[in-house]
Design an enzyme around this catalytic site. Structure first.
Site, short mmCIF file in Angstrom:
data_model
loop_
_atom_site.label_atom_id
_atom_site.label_comp_id
_atom_site.label_asym_id
_atom_site.label_seq_id
_atom_site.Cartn_x
_atom_site.Cartn_y
_atom_site.Cartn_z
N LYS A 150 1.71 2.14 -5.11
CA LYS A 150 2.22 1.59 -6.37
C LYS A 150 1.29 1.88 -7.54
CE LYS A 150 2.28 -2.43 -4.34
NZ LYS A 150 2.03 -2.08 -2.93
N GLN A 158 1.95 -6.08 -3.16
CA GLN A 158 2.41 -6.18 -1.76
C GLN A 158 3.70 -5.37 -1.59
OE1 GLN A 158 1.41 -9.56 -3.32
NE2 GLN A 158 -0.51 -8.57 -2.83
N ASP A 213 0.80 -1.23 0.00
CA ASP A 213 0.00 0.00 0.00
C ASP A 213 0.83 1.27 0.00
OD1 ASP A 213 -2.19 -1.70 0.14
OD2 ASP A 213 -2.23 -1.65 2.32
N GLY A 217 -4.60 -4.30 -3.76
CA GLY A 217 -5.59 -3.26 -4.08
C GLY A 217 -4.80 -2.03 -4.46
N HIS A 218 -4.79 -1.71 -5.74
CA HIS A 218 -3.99 -0.59 -6.23
C HIS A 218 -4.92 0.54 -6.65
CE1 HIS A 218 -0.30 -3.38 -7.15
NE2 HIS A 218 -0.71 -3.42 -5.91
P1 GDP Z 1 -0.82 0.32 -3.51
O1 GDP Z 1 -1.39 -0.97 -3.02
O2 GDP Z 1 0.66 0.40 -3.29
O3 GDP Z 1 -1.20 0.64 -4.92
O4 GDP Z 1 -1.46 1.44 -2.58
P2 GDP Z 1 -3.02 1.56 -2.17
O5 GDP Z 1 -3.77 2.06 -3.34
O6 GDP Z 1 -3.50 0.31 -1.52
O7 GDP Z 1 -2.92 2.61 -1.00
C1 GDP Z 1 -2.40 3.88 -1.20
C2 GDP Z 1 -3.49 4.89 -0.82
O8 GDP Z 1 -2.91 6.17 -0.72
C3 GDP Z 1 -4.57 5.03 -1.89
O9 GDP Z 1 -5.76 5.40 -1.26
C4 GDP Z 1 -4.04 6.15 -2.77
O10 GDP Z 1 -5.08 6.83 -3.45
C5 GDP Z 1 -3.41 7.04 -1.75
N1 GDP Z 1 -2.23 7.80 -2.18
C6 GDP Z 1 -1.24 7.46 -3.04
N2 GDP Z 1 -0.27 8.41 -3.06
C7 GDP Z 1 -0.68 9.36 -2.19
C8 GDP Z 1 -0.10 10.59 -1.73
O11 GDP Z 1 1.00 10.99 -2.13
N3 GDP Z 1 -0.80 11.31 -0.81
C9 GDP Z 1 -2.01 10.90 -0.32
N4 GDP Z 1 -2.62 11.65 0.56
N5 GDP Z 1 -2.58 9.75 -0.73
C10 GDP Z 1 -1.91 8.98 -1.63
P1 IMO Z 2 -0.92 -4.21 -2.24
O1 IMO Z 2 -0.48 -4.76 -3.57
C1 IMO Z 2 -0.98 -4.64 2.08
C2 IMO Z 2 -1.07 -8.71 3.68
C3 IMO Z 2 -2.31 -9.18 4.40
C4 IMO Z 2 -1.71 -10.16 5.38
C5 IMO Z 2 -0.58 -10.80 4.58
C6 IMO Z 2 -0.95 -12.12 3.93
O2 IMO Z 2 -2.23 -3.50 -2.30
O3 IMO Z 2 0.15 -3.42 -1.59
P2 IMO Z 2 -2.47 -12.84 1.87
O4 IMO Z 2 -3.91 -12.52 1.56
O5 IMO Z 2 -1.51 -12.39 0.84
O6 IMO Z 2 -2.28 -14.26 2.25
O7 IMO Z 2 -2.16 -11.99 3.22
O8 IMO Z 2 -0.24 -9.87 3.57
N1 IMO Z 2 -1.28 -8.20 2.31
C7 IMO Z 2 -1.22 -6.91 1.98
N2 IMO Z 2 -1.03 -5.82 2.74
N3 IMO Z 2 -1.08 -4.52 0.75
C8 IMO Z 2 -1.25 -5.60 -0.03
O9 IMO Z 2 -1.23 -5.55 -1.38
C9 IMO Z 2 -1.36 -6.88 0.58
N4 IMO Z 2 -1.55 -8.13 0.12
C10 IMO Z 2 -1.49 -8.94 1.19
O10 IMO Z 2 -2.96 -8.12 5.03
O11 IMO Z 2 -1.12 -9.47 6.45
MG MG Z 3 -2.92 -1.66 -1.80
#
Ligand code: GDP
Ligand code: IMO
Ligand code: MG
Length: 426
Positions: free
Chosen positions: A16, A222, A13, A40-41
């Protein structure tokens, strides 16, 4: 041409999805190499906010090839839902989405086993996303798995039945009730849908693109600290989330890897269980969660929050061969007077600055350095010279410690809220 890689340096998270979407115009091909719908991207541009789980984050750019590699595990039900949603939004995936025939399939029974196993672990559960990731990779390495290409064989249903019988036996060991019938029905319908998509020999395709001088960006899921080998085992996911995973998950030779973009938040978060040395269980942690909207994009769970952890970040940079750093969510720390960075761990009275073998069974005390906060709203800033001096100082401090340049700073979730610090490098 070499393939570039973008991956997370923390526990996932890191942003990415957003950054891949921002970088996509520079590439011909965006390719996911591991993980599955546990990811979840999030992407945001204009009035569109969207979360992708299996599909690469380049999909909103219609002239770009998006590839799901052999290292990814696919739940056809989730994939169909993702595609249906994109179709509703006017995105036509028929020409630019390609799926590896060697990618493994998540069966409904994999999800049931994931849930049963977590339930049985009780307090020591991993905190899995319950998407069936672990059991699917177990069948892959155990040489029992079903692959996307198998859906094209006449024997597919027999193969499916054989694996499900095995899974039913596994499930009988648990005290776990389930109703497979409706899940199976939906899954089979989604398999029919999957068969109509562009199923390819992706390792040949990727190497052909590179030989034709097409630029490829491999998108990680991840983060490094969730890697099956180098993460905080057993509180990890079941794939190699690191640069090496891009080689095995796409069929790219190690000498064909170019830039490695390592992405990290200006602080740290983690969802699920497992060690987190700099976790803040106080008001400050709550403040970061609130300001950063730190709730899971896949499960909605609140993310645990804490200060930046340099021993962990240095470890991730080493394992991945990071050539450029990308720092996200700098805006989230805009209200703090001072910002802490963990420089060392203290374990049994000993001060260390590296990642130890075990973080799970030992008490780790983080040692912090305190830096001045920037006390500014960064979200409307568009160039590096607008950034406050204290933020420059924070970044320069990190660069000095980490020995890798921070080339991009993200100051908000939208595509436009992205500051390129070193144009020559990006
Ligand atoms: P990912 O899994 O690495 O793609 O990240 P996620 O989408 O799960 O989580 C990142 C969260 O932070 C999302 O809600 C994005 O919309 C948000 N986000 C990404 N970059 C920024 C930033 O620079 N500032 C803020 N405030 N939110 C951001
Ligand atoms: P993105 O790509 C954050 C965490 C789960 C759990 C562990 C194992 O959005 O960054 P799994 O379902 O893979 O067996 O869970 O890994 N986890 C993540 N945490 N971002 C993710 O993906 C994750 N994918 C799995 O919360 O701790
Ligand atoms: Mg994510």
């Amino acid at each position: 041409m070499k393939a570039d890689v973008l991956l997370g340096l923390q526990w996932g998270d890191e942003g990415k999805g957003k950054i891949v979407d921002v970088l996509t115009p520079k590439y011909n091909v965006i390719a996911r190499f591991q993980g599955g719908p546990n990811a979840g991207h999030s992407l945001k541009f204009g009035n569109i906010s969207h979360v992708l789980h299996t599909i690469p984050s380049g999909i909103f750019h219609e002239d770009k090839i998006n590839l799901i590699g052999n290292g990814v595990v696919i739940d056809p039900v989730v994939l169909k839902k993702e595609i249906d949603k994109l179709t509703e939004m006017g995105v036509d995936v028929s020409k630019n989405l390609f799926i590896s025939k060697k990618a493994h399939l998540i069966l409904p029974t994999h999800k049931l086993i994931d849930a049963a196993s977590e339930q049985a672990k009780g307090k020591t559960k991993i905190g899995s996303t319950l998407k069936g990731i672990g059991p699917t990779y177990m069948d892959k390495t155990g040489r029992n798995g079903l692959r996307v290409g198998d859906t094209l064989q006449d024997t597919f249903l027999q193969q499916y039945d054989k694996l499900v019988q095995k899974h039913k036996q596994i499930l009988s060991f648990y005290n776990f009730e389930y109703d497979l019938e409706p899940l199976q029905e939906e899954w089979m319908k989604s398999i029919d849908f999957l068969r109509q998509l562009n199923l390819i020999d992706s390792e040949h395709a990727v190497n052909k693109y590179l030989n034709e001088n097409k630029s490829v960006l491999a998108e990680g899921a991840q983060g490094t600290l969730l890697d099956i080998d180098f993460g905080s085992y057993p509180y990890v996911t079941s794939s190699n989330t690191i640069t090496a995973g891009a080689c095995t998950g796409l069929g790219i030779a190690p000498n064909k890897i170019g830039e490695v973009f390592g992405i990290f938040k200006a602080y740290c978060t983690r969802v699920g269980n497992g060690p987190f040395p700099t976790e803040l269980l106080d008001e400050t942690g709550e403040q970061i969660r609130k300001a950063g909207h730190e709730f899971g994009a896949t499960t909605g769970r609140p993310r645990r929050c804490g200060w930046l952890d340099l021993p962990a970040l240095k470890y991730a940079i080493m394992i991945n061969g990071v050539t450029q750093l990308i720092m996200t969510k700098a805006d989230v720390l805009g209200e703090f007077d001072t910002i802490k960075v963990c420089t060392h761990y203290e374990i049994n009275g000993e001060k260390i600055d590296y990642m130890p073998y075990d973080l799970v069974n030992v008490e780790v005390k983080p040692i912090y350095k305190e830096l001045p906060g920037w006390k500014a709203d960064l979200t409307q800033m568009h160039s590096a010279d607008e950034l406050p001096q204290a933020l420059h100082h924070y970044i320069e401090y990190l660069e000095n410690e980490l020995k890798v340049p921070v080339t991009i700073v993200s100051v908000g979730p939208d595509r436009s809220q992205t500051i390129i610090r070193e144009k020559s490098l990006v």
